[in-house]
Design a protein around this motif. Structure first.
Motif, PDB file in Angstrom:
ATOM      1  N   VAL A  78       0.423  -1.450  -0.280  1.00  0.00           N
ATOM      2  CA  VAL A  78      -0.307  -0.017  -0.133  1.00  0.00           C
ATOM      3  C   VAL A  78       0.847   1.477   0.191  1.00  0.00           C
ATOM      4  O   VAL A  78       0.558   2.012  -1.028  1.00  0.00           O
ATOM      5  N   THR A  79       1.849   1.218   0.510  1.00  0.00           N
ATOM      6  CA  THR A  79       2.438   2.551   0.720  1.00  0.00           C
ATOM      7  C   THR A  79       3.622   2.454  -0.483  1.00  0.00           C
ATOM      8  O   THR A  79       3.974   4.180  -1.140  1.00  0.00           O
ATOM      9  N   ALA A  80       4.338   1.338  -1.202  1.00  0.00           N
ATOM     10  CA  ALA A  80       4.440   1.846  -2.364  1.00  0.00           C
ATOM     11  C   ALA A  80       3.642   2.194  -3.208  1.00  0.00           C
ATOM     12  O   ALA A  80       4.232   2.946  -4.472  1.00  0.00           O
ATOM     13  N   LEU A  81       2.559   2.178  -3.442  1.00  0.00           N
ATOM     14  CA  LEU A  81       1.340   2.145  -4.561  1.00  0.00           C
ATOM     15  C   LEU A  81       1.758   4.164  -3.980  1.00  0.00           C
ATOM     16  O   LEU A  81       1.382   4.532  -5.328  1.00  0.00           O
ATOM     17  N   ASP A  82       0.903   3.988  -3.458  1.00  0.00           N
ATOM     18  CA  ASP A  82       0.883   5.478  -2.646  1.00  0.00           C
ATOM     19  C   ASP A  82       2.013   6.612  -2.732  1.00  0.00           C
ATOM     20  O   ASP A  82       2.171   7.159  -3.916  1.00  0.00           O
ATOM     21  N   ILE A  83       3.830   6.078  -2.564  1.00  0.00           N
ATOM     22  CA  ILE A  83       4.314   6.779  -3.337  1.00  0.00           C
ATOM     23  C   ILE A  83       4.561   6.603  -4.783  1.00  0.00           C
ATOM     24  O   ILE A  83       4.891   7.318  -5.856  1.00  0.00           O
ATOM     25  N   LEU A  84       3.773   5.906  -5.877  1.00  0.00           N
ATOM     26  CA  LEU A  84       4.079   5.029  -7.668  1.00  0.00           C
ATOM     27  C   LEU A  84       3.326   5.924  -7.858  1.00  0.00           C
ATOM     28  O   LEU A  84       3.896   7.138  -8.441  1.00  0.00           O
ATOM     29  N   MET A  85       2.341   6.743  -6.908  1.00  0.00           N
ATOM     30  CA  MET A  85       0.992   7.958  -7.361  1.00  0.00           C
ATOM     31  C   MET A  85       1.765   9.281  -7.199  1.00  0.00           C
ATOM     32  O   MET A  85       1.846  10.134  -7.544  1.00  0.00           O
ATOM     33  N   THR A  86       3.038   9.207  -5.957  1.00  0.00           N
ATOM     34  CA  THR A  86       3.815  10.497  -5.892  1.00  0.00           C
ATOM     35  C   THR A  86       4.833  11.068  -7.199  1.00  0.00           C
ATOM     36  O   THR A  86       4.902  12.487  -7.595  1.00  0.00           O
ATOM     37  N   THR A  87       5.445   9.909  -7.365  1.00  0.00           N
ATOM     38  CA  THR A  87       6.216   9.880  -8.695  1.00  0.00           C
ATOM     39  C   THR A  87       4.633  10.583  -9.929  1.00  0.00           C
ATOM     40  O   THR A  87       5.786  11.399 -10.784  1.00  0.00           O
ATOM     41  N   GLY A  88       4.068   9.415  -9.977  1.00  0.00           N
ATOM     42  CA  GLY A  88       4.117  10.128 -10.736  1.00  0.00           C
ATOM     43  C   GLY A  88       3.327  11.313 -10.876  1.00  0.00           C
ATOM     44  O   GLY A  88       3.074  12.220 -12.581  1.00  0.00           O
ATOM     45  N   ILE A  89       3.187  12.262  -9.950  1.00  0.00           N
ATOM     46  CA  ILE A  89       2.351  13.760  -9.572  1.00  0.00           C
ATOM     47  C   ILE A  89       4.083  14.238 -10.411  1.00  0.00           C
ATOM     48  O   ILE A  89       3.941  15.279 -11.177  1.00  0.00           O
ATOM     49  N   GLY A  90       4.973  13.846  -9.616  1.00  0.00           N
ATOM     50  CA  GLY A  90       6.472  14.477 -10.965  1.00  0.00           C
ATOM     51  C   GLY A  90       6.093  14.279 -11.776  1.00  0.00           C
ATOM     52  O   GLY A  90       6.910  14.789 -13.166  1.00  0.00           O
ATOM     53  N   PHE A  91       5.648  12.884 -12.174  1.00  0.00           N
ATOM     54  CA  PHE A  91       6.316  12.701 -13.348  1.00  0.00           C
ATOM     55  C   PHE A  91       5.375  14.069 -14.850  1.00  0.00           C
ATOM     56  O   PHE A  91       5.950  14.415 -15.300  1.00  0.00           O
ATOM     57  N   ILE A  92       4.145  13.835 -14.576  1.00  0.00           N
ATOM     58  CA  ILE A  92       3.205  14.602 -15.222  1.00  0.00           C
ATOM     59  C   ILE A  92       4.234  16.397 -14.990  1.00  0.00           C
ATOM     60  O   ILE A  92       3.884  16.866 -16.278  1.00  0.00           O
ATOM     61  N   ALA A  93       4.108  15.944 -13.504  1.00  0.00           N
ATOM     62  CA  ALA A  93       4.531  18.087 -13.831  1.00  0.00           C
ATOM     63  C   ALA A  93       6.149  17.962 -14.643  1.00  0.00           C
ATOM     64  O   ALA A  93       6.026  19.444 -15.342  1.00  0.00           O
ATOM     65  N   ILE A  94       6.675  17.418 -14.415  1.00  0.00           N
ATOM     66  CA  ILE A  94       7.885  17.690 -15.293  1.00  0.00           C
ATOM     67  C   ILE A  94       8.150  17.464 -17.223  1.00  0.00           C
ATOM     68  O   ILE A  94       8.235  18.318 -17.860  1.00  0.00           O
ATOM     69  N   TYR A  95       6.567  16.580 -17.285  1.00  0.00           N
ATOM     70  CA  TYR A  95       6.486  16.472 -18.780  1.00  0.00           C
ATOM     71  C   TYR A  95       5.528  17.051 -19.131  1.00  0.00           C
ATOM     72  O   TYR A  95       5.682  17.686 -20.328  1.00  0.00           O
ATOM     73  N   SER A  96       4.828  18.558 -17.937  1.00  0.00           N
ATOM     74  CA  SER A  96       4.387  18.828 -18.566  1.00  0.00           C
ATOM     75  C   SER A  96       5.145  20.691 -19.081  1.00  0.00           C
ATOM     76  O   SER A  96       4.871  21.538 -20.063  1.00  0.00           O
ATOM     77  N   ILE A  97       6.299  20.819 -18.329  1.00  0.00           N
ATOM     78  CA  ILE A  97       7.522  21.596 -18.863  1.00  0.00           C
ATOM     79  C   ILE A  97       7.975  21.125 -20.089  1.00  0.00           C
ATOM     80  O   ILE A  97       7.994  21.757 -21.001  1.00  0.00           O
ATOM     81  N   TYR A  98       8.229  20.125 -20.184  1.00  0.00           N
ATOM     82  CA  TYR A  98       8.734  18.786 -21.518  1.00  0.00           C
ATOM     83  C   TYR A  98       8.160  19.702 -22.775  1.00  0.00           C
ATOM     84  O   TYR A  98       8.654  19.822 -23.439  1.00  0.00           O
ATOM     85  N   SER A  99       6.855  19.726 -22.795  1.00  0.00           N
ATOM     86  CA  SER A  99       5.712  19.494 -23.465  1.00  0.00           C
ATOM     87  C   SER A  99       5.049  21.071 -24.018  1.00  0.00           C
ATOM     88  O   SER A  99       4.558  21.187 -24.318  1.00  0.00           O
ATOM     89  N   ASN A 100       5.803  22.024 -22.474  1.00  0.00           N
ATOM     90  CA  ASN A 100       4.947  23.424 -22.997  1.00  0.00           C
ATOM     91  C   ASN A 100       3.561  23.650 -22.849  1.00  0.00           C
ATOM     92  O   ASN A 100       3.136  24.767 -23.595  1.00  0.00           O
ATOM     93  N   ASN A 101       2.572  23.237 -21.758  1.00  0.00           N
ATOM     94  CA  ASN A 101       1.499  22.388 -21.993  1.00  0.00           C
ATOM     95  C   ASN A 101       1.091  22.620 -20.685  1.00  0.00           C
ATOM     96  O   ASN A 101       1.670  21.668 -19.872  1.00  0.00           O
ATOM     97  N   ASP A 102      -0.099  24.130 -20.031  1.00  0.00           N
ATOM     98  CA  ASP A 102      -0.014  24.402 -18.604  1.00  0.00           C
ATOM     99  C   ASP A 102      -0.849  22.830 -18.328  1.00  0.00           C
ATOM    100  O   ASP A 102      -0.951  23.457 -16.838  1.00  0.00           O
ATOM    101  N   ILE A 103      -1.959  22.133 -19.257  1.00  0.00           N
ATOM    102  CA  ILE A 103      -2.709  21.852 -18.698  1.00  0.00           C
ATOM    103  C   ILE A 103      -2.630  20.412 -17.966  1.00  0.00           C
ATOM    104  O   ILE A 103      -3.602  20.012 -16.804  1.00  0.00           O
ATOM    105  N   PHE A 104      -1.517  19.729 -18.525  1.00  0.00           N
ATOM    106  CA  PHE A 104      -0.727  18.409 -17.403  1.00  0.00           C
ATOM    107  C   PHE A 104      -0.720  19.330 -15.702  1.00  0.00           C
ATOM    108  O   PHE A 104      -1.513  18.303 -15.342  1.00  0.00           O
ATOM    109  N   ILE A 105      -0.529  20.543 -15.301  1.00  0.00           N
ATOM    110  CA  ILE A 105      -0.606  20.970 -14.497  1.00  0.00           C
ATOM    111  C   ILE A 105      -1.808  20.911 -13.894  1.00  0.00           C
ATOM    112  O   ILE A 105      -1.560  19.748 -12.106  1.00  0.00           O
TER     113      ILE A 105
END
Lengths: 87, 136
Positions: A34-61
């Motif tokens: 359960v803890t690992a799944l929670d951390i997976l969500m958190t890394t997913g949030i970080g991934f989305i934030a970085i991808y939003s900078i990468y693709s210059n699209n603030d909708i992903f935020i």
């Protein structure tokens, strides 16, 4: 310059995601998974934030914000049921 | 489940969740968002309150019965299609008022439909949570 930093951080987040998935698969107890799944969500949030900078699209935020608001509901529900099972 | 950490955190998080759900509901025409995801975020806030303080508190927080909320949401979504018929266009054509309002923007039938979807999703999801928690 910034694209190099983005590439490095995307790679590191992907690596940590793989390690977390290994923990989900192996985890000796339910609480570990359960803890690992929670951390997976958190890394997913970080991934989305970085991808939003990468693709210059603030909708992903906004997606990241929604995921951050929703993600811990599942963890709390899991802990609720683990708590009740142990009683 | 009485948890001091959850109760204290909820005092800050739940208002943000309700505010964000309203933001998603209002913004849904031109940007990502809309009734469905707004209803899910609001239902997540209700779920958190239900988990921390019990089903009876969750029902009191929702004010009206979850099934009644679902039904009235469906009715609202149906009603949003009628103004288009009376003005001679096909059913559920989006009609907009000329005037704009601060925060909400333009008013029209699509936002009525979104509000209906919001009520349906919020009602169904919280009903599922209440029934599951009462059943055990």
């Amino acid at each position: 310059m910034i694209s190099t930093a983005l590439n490095i951080s995307l790679g590191m987040i992907s690596l940590s995601m793989i390690l977390i998935i290994l923990r989900v698969l192996r985890g000796p107890s339910l609480a570990d998974r359960v803890t690992a799944l929670d951390i997976l969500m958190t890394t997913g949030i970080g991934f989305i934030a970085i991808y939003s900078i990468y693709s210059n699209n603030d909708i992903f935020i906004d997606v990241a914000v929604i995921l951050a608001l929703i993600a811990f509901v599942g963890t709390i529900a899991f802990s609720y049921f683990i708590n009740r099972e142990n009683r | 489940m009485r948890s001091l950490i959850l109760n204290t955190a909820l005092r800050f998080i739940a208002p943000i969740m309700f505010l964000f759900s309203f933001f998603l509901l209002v913004r849904g025409h031109n940007n990502p968002g809309g009734g469905f995801i707004a209803g899910l975020v609001a239902a997540a806030a209700i779920t958190l309150y239900t988990l921390s303080s019990g089903v009876s508190y969750g029902r009191r927080l929702l004010q009206i019965d979850a099934r009644l909320l679902t039904g009235s949401g469906l009715l609202l979504a149906l009603i949003s299609g009628i103004p288009a018929i009376t003005s001679g266009q096909s059913f559920m054509t989006g009609l907009w008022l000329e005037k704009t309002i601060i925060v909400i923007g333009k008013l029209g039938t699509p936002i009525l439909f979104d509000a209906g979807v919001f009520m349906v999703v919020l009602g169904i999801t919280s009903n599922i949570i209440f029934e599951l928690m009462e059943h055990n």
